[in-house]
Design an enzyme around this catalytic site. Structure first.
Site, PDB file in Angstrom:
ATOM      1  N   CYS A   1      16.765   2.052  -5.998  1.00 28.25           N
ATOM      2  CA  CYS A   1      18.021   2.779  -5.804  1.00 28.25           C
ATOM      3  C   CYS A   1      19.082   2.354  -6.821  1.00 28.25           C
ATOM      4  O   CYS A   1      20.003   3.111  -7.132  1.00 28.25           O
ATOM      5  CB  CYS A   1      18.574   2.531  -4.399  1.00 28.25           C
TER       6      CYS A   1
ATOM      7  N   VAL B   1      -4.620  -2.216  -6.034  1.00 34.29           N
ATOM      8  CA  VAL B   1      -5.695  -2.003  -5.054  1.00 34.29           C
ATOM      9  C   VAL B   1      -6.354  -0.666  -5.388  1.00 34.29           C
ATOM     10  O   VAL B   1      -5.684   0.366  -5.494  1.00 34.29           O
ATOM     11  CB  VAL B   1      -5.139  -2.026  -3.614  1.00 34.29           C
TER      12      VAL B   1
HETATM   13  C1  LIG Z   1      16.053   6.079  -9.035  1.00 28.97           C
HETATM   14  C2  LIG Z   1      15.955   5.984  -7.544  1.00 28.97           C
HETATM   15  C3  LIG Z   1      17.099   5.936  -6.770  1.00 28.97           C
HETATM   16  C4  LIG Z   1      17.007   5.839  -5.384  1.00 28.97           C
HETATM   17  N1  LIG Z   1      18.164   5.797  -4.643  1.00 28.97           N
HETATM   18  C5  LIG Z   1      18.083   5.686  -3.291  1.00 28.97           C
HETATM   19  C6  LIG Z   1      19.263   5.578  -2.509  1.00 28.97           C
HETATM   20  O1  LIG Z   1      20.386   5.585  -3.037  1.00 28.97           O
HETATM   21  N2  LIG Z   1      19.127   5.469  -1.161  1.00 28.97           N
HETATM   22  C7  LIG Z   1      17.902   5.435  -0.548  1.00 28.97           C
HETATM   23  O2  LIG Z   1      17.844   5.301   0.690  1.00 28.97           O
HETATM   24  N3  LIG Z   1      16.778   5.512  -1.274  1.00 28.97           N
HETATM   25  C8  LIG Z   1      16.831   5.631  -2.615  1.00 28.97           C
HETATM   26  N4  LIG Z   1      15.685   5.692  -3.357  1.00 28.97           N
HETATM   27  C9  LIG Z   1      14.382   5.689  -2.671  1.00 28.97           C
HETATM   28  C10 LIG Z   1      13.914   4.277  -2.374  1.00 28.97           C
HETATM   29  O3  LIG Z   1      13.897   3.519  -3.542  1.00 28.97           O
HETATM   30  C11 LIG Z   1      12.524   4.361  -1.773  1.00 28.97           C
HETATM   31  O4  LIG Z   1      12.591   5.158  -0.618  1.00 28.97           O
HETATM   32  C12 LIG Z   1      11.983   3.001  -1.403  1.00 28.97           C
HETATM   33  O5  LIG Z   1      11.843   2.197  -2.527  1.00 28.97           O
HETATM   34  C13 LIG Z   1      10.632   3.166  -0.720  1.00 28.97           C
HETATM   35  O6  LIG Z   1      10.085   1.924  -0.451  1.00 28.97           O
HETATM   36  P1  LIG Z   1       8.521   1.781  -0.284  1.00 28.97           P
HETATM   37  O7  LIG Z   1       8.255   0.315  -0.097  1.00 28.97           O
HETATM   38  O8  LIG Z   1       8.017   2.720   0.727  1.00 28.97           O
HETATM   39  O9  LIG Z   1       7.909   2.304  -1.657  1.00 28.97           O
HETATM   40  P2  LIG Z   1       8.128   1.769  -3.137  1.00 28.97           P
HETATM   41  O10 LIG Z   1       9.466   1.195  -3.311  1.00 28.97           O
HETATM   42  O11 LIG Z   1       7.694   2.863  -4.027  1.00 28.97           O
HETATM   43  O12 LIG Z   1       7.075   0.580  -3.212  1.00 28.97           O
HETATM   44  C14 LIG Z   1       5.718   0.811  -3.191  1.00 28.97           C
HETATM   45  C15 LIG Z   1       5.075  -0.255  -4.048  1.00 28.97           C
HETATM   46  O13 LIG Z   1       3.676  -0.146  -3.938  1.00 28.97           O
HETATM   47  C16 LIG Z   1       3.094  -0.434  -5.191  1.00 28.97           C
HETATM   48  N5  LIG Z   1       1.782   0.176  -5.202  1.00 28.97           N
HETATM   49  C17 LIG Z   1       1.479   1.496  -5.102  1.00 28.97           C
HETATM   50  N6  LIG Z   1       0.140   1.672  -5.121  1.00 28.97           N
HETATM   51  C18 LIG Z   1      -0.398   0.446  -5.240  1.00 28.97           C
HETATM   52  C19 LIG Z   1      -1.752  -0.026  -5.326  1.00 28.97           C
HETATM   53  N7  LIG Z   1      -2.768   0.809  -5.293  1.00 28.97           N
HETATM   54  N8  LIG Z   1      -1.950  -1.339  -5.447  1.00 28.97           N
HETATM   55  C20 LIG Z   1      -0.904  -2.218  -5.482  1.00 28.97           C
HETATM   56  N9  LIG Z   1       0.387  -1.824  -5.427  1.00 28.97           N
HETATM   57  C21 LIG Z   1       0.626  -0.521  -5.293  1.00 28.97           C
HETATM   58  C22 LIG Z   1       4.072   0.178  -6.180  1.00 28.97           C
HETATM   59  O14 LIG Z   1       3.959  -0.400  -7.456  1.00 28.97           O
HETATM   60  C23 LIG Z   1       5.414  -0.095  -5.530  1.00 28.97           C
HETATM   61  O15 LIG Z   1       6.020  -1.285  -5.997  1.00 28.97           O
HETATM   62  C24 LIG Z   1      15.742   5.781  -4.761  1.00 28.97           C
HETATM   63  C25 LIG Z   1      14.578   5.826  -5.535  1.00 28.97           C
HETATM   64  C26 LIG Z   1      14.674   5.917  -6.910  1.00 28.97           C
HETATM   65  C27 LIG Z   1      13.413   5.956  -7.725  1.00 28.97           C
END
Ligand SMILES: Cc1cc2nc3c(=O)[nH]c(=O)nc-3n(C[C@H](O)[C@H](O)[C@H](O)COP(=O)(O)OP(=O)(O)OC[C@H]3O[C@@H](n4cnc5c(N)ncnc54)[C@H](O)[C@@H]3O)c2cc1C
Length: 459
Positions: free
Chosen positions: A46, A84
């Site tokens: 974010c 993975v």
């Molecule tokens: C530019 C930007 C701005 C944002 N702004 C906001 C905001 O202002 N407010 C808000 O609420 N949300 C915001 N978001 C969304 C927020 O960042 C995501 O909703 C949040 O990061 C999701 O968390 P997560 O752990 O589900 O997934 P992610 O943060 O995507 O983490 C998943 C992780 O899994 C890893 N991964 C994937 N597949 C594999 C594999 N096969 N093996 C090993 N590792 C793997 C990835 O590398 C990643 O690090 C923003 C997103 C972006 C890109």
């Protein structure tokens, strides 16, 4: 022997789950290994737009906890640069590729936490090796973009493709860095997370700060010379570009899950129950941008990828894995953002969502100010409410305005969460003093207008 938890994905959802599980169970009871394919854990995607703009000067400020902290303070074995590549539910093991060393490791699990996030939408034309084309999904993406922006000769012309909130935030970041910025959006206005009339206010404000908005325009390709991007191709001709940022949205990252046979719901995300368990697959949990969740207003399963949900869902999964009891009650789609000084907030259903969900409703738009009209700095605030007919129950709200606009949506989110009607809302005891609100807060003015609209519509 200690039970074994494997976490796939080392950001918000995965590491929230791992930390919560650890708080409840020590290493002799539960060993935890987290695989992360990138270089960082628990980072704030974010914050990337604000790092690119320079508001946040240092990348490390975006990292909440690094692998060392997880190892030392939480006894969690974090394996960075490990992708993975397979989950075998029968053998209860994952296969991971060491992206740095090239080897393959297999790790058995009793419990699996699936938290792979989302993947950016990339049409065929965007899958290019041309330098100068960037997504902004990870810190590595952000670092690559920053390097490009800082090289000589400095890129001057940026095209941002996609006008969702990430595209809008990136357009702001690039204009703040002094580039000329075109934003291309194929629908009628940017910020499709709000209704068209509210999105138009956002578009006006973006134009005022110098962002060229090209709506109703579809990108069909990229032009490159000597391996560098030179233009974005559209039906109206090429748009010159030294740097292209892709903000075309994301979809749940379910490839591994589907290959392993985990259930995926109609919105495309992995299905879970309220405790974030994957139904029908004992010992497997999922959370964050890779799952679908219940929309509390429409009652439909939705994929709304936001950090706020990922952290809460990961926490819920971790408490349960740790032997506690927690549930995730669903979402109402509350989100805020800004373009330079203009703030945008939304919660609940847009008009088109309300139609799709089959509601009868009225919608009203009320204009007032963020402060008493006579107080210095008073500026316009536009509040839109969507209320069910005839009940008057609030279904959705959107706010566009200057300071104090965005977080006012939280008042409306709480009202909506608790099923309040617009009649109830007119009497809400909200704070008033001239520096903070007019005597009738914009939220109350909008609620009164909605009550009138319901009466006019014969309820
Ligand atoms: C530019 C930007 C701005 C944002 N702004 C906001 C905001 O202002 N407010 C808000 O609420 N949300 C915001 N978001 C969304 C927020 O960042 C995501 O909703 C949040 O990061 C999701 O968390 P997560 O752990 O589900 O997934 P992610 O943060 O995507 O983490 C998943 C992780 O899994 C890893 N991964 C994937 N597949 C594999 C594999 N096969 N093996 C090993 N590792 C793997 C990835 O590398 C990643 O690090 C923003 C997103 C972006 C890109």
């Amino acid at each position: 022997m200690a039970e074994r938890l494997i976490v796939v994905g080392g950001d918000a959802a995965g590491m929230a789950a791992a930390s919560q599980a650890r708080r409840r169970r020590d290493r002799d009871d539960l060993s935890i290994v987290a695989f992360e394919q990138g270089h960082f854990t628990s980072y704030s995607a974010c914050g990337i737009p604000y790092w690119i703009s320079g508001v946040v000067p240092d990348r490390d400020q975006l990292i909440a906890r690094d692998p060392g902290t997880f190892r030392e303070s939480f006894d969690i074995d974090v394996r960075l640069c490990h992708e993975v590549t397979g989950i075998d539910l029968d053998r209860r093991e994952v296969v991971a590729r060491d992206l740095a060393g090239g080897g393959e490791v297999r790790e058995g699990f009793d419990t699996l936490m699936y938290a792979t996030g989302a993947v950016p939408v990339k049409p065929a034309w965007a899958r290019t090796d041309a330098a100068g084309v960037f997504g902004v999904q990870t810190l590595d993406d952000g670092a690559a973009l920053l390097d490009w922006l800082e090289q000589e000769p400095r890129p001057r012309r940026a095209v941002v493709i996609g006008g969702g909130y990430i595209g809008v935030e990136m357009a702001e970041a690039l204009i703040q860095r002094g580039l000329t910025v075109d934003l291309v959006e194929q629908s009628d206005q940017p910020m499709s997370t709000v209704d068209g009339d509210m999105g138009e206010l956002v578009a006006d404000s973006m134009r005022e700060v110098g962002i060229h908005i090209r709506t109703g325009l579809t990108v069909t390709g990229l032009e490159e010379r000597d391996g560098r991007v030179t233009a974005v191709v559209t039906a109206e001709g090429p748009m010159p570009a030294d740097v292209v940022v892709l903000g075309l949205g994301v979809r749940p990252n379910t490839a591994l899950a589907e290959a392993a046979g985990l259930p995926v719901g109609p919105s495309g995300g992995v299905r879970t129950d309220r405790r974030m368990r994957v139904p029908g697959v004992p010992g497997v949990w999922a959370a964050g941008d890779c799952v679908e969740t219940l929309h509390r207003v429409s009652g439909l399963p939705v994929h709304i990828p936001l950090g706020t949900h990922a952290n809460k869902q990961g926490r819920v999964a971790g408490i349960n894995i740790g032997g506690g009891y927690a549930t995730f009650p669903g979402v109402i789609g509350t989100a805020v953002t800004k373009v330079c000084d203009l703030e945008v907030g939304r919660t609940g259903l847009r008009e088109r969502d309300a139609v799709a969900a089959g509601f009868e409703f009225v919608s009203v738009v009320a204009e007032s100010t963020n402060r008493a009209g006579y107080y210095p700095g008073a500026r316009k605030m536009t509040v839109k409410l969507i209320a069910e007919r005839p009940s008057g129950r609030l279904l959705g709200a959107q706010i566009v305005g200057w300071s104090e606009a965005a977080k006012r949506i939280d008042t409306l989110a709480v009202a909506l969460w608790n099923g309040m009607t617009v009649d109830d809302m007119t009497a809400l005891d909200l704070g008033y003093a001239p520096p903070y609100a007019p005597v009738w807060d914009p939220v109350l003015i909008a609620a009164r207008k909605a009550v009138d609209a319901l009466a006019g519509a014969g309820r």
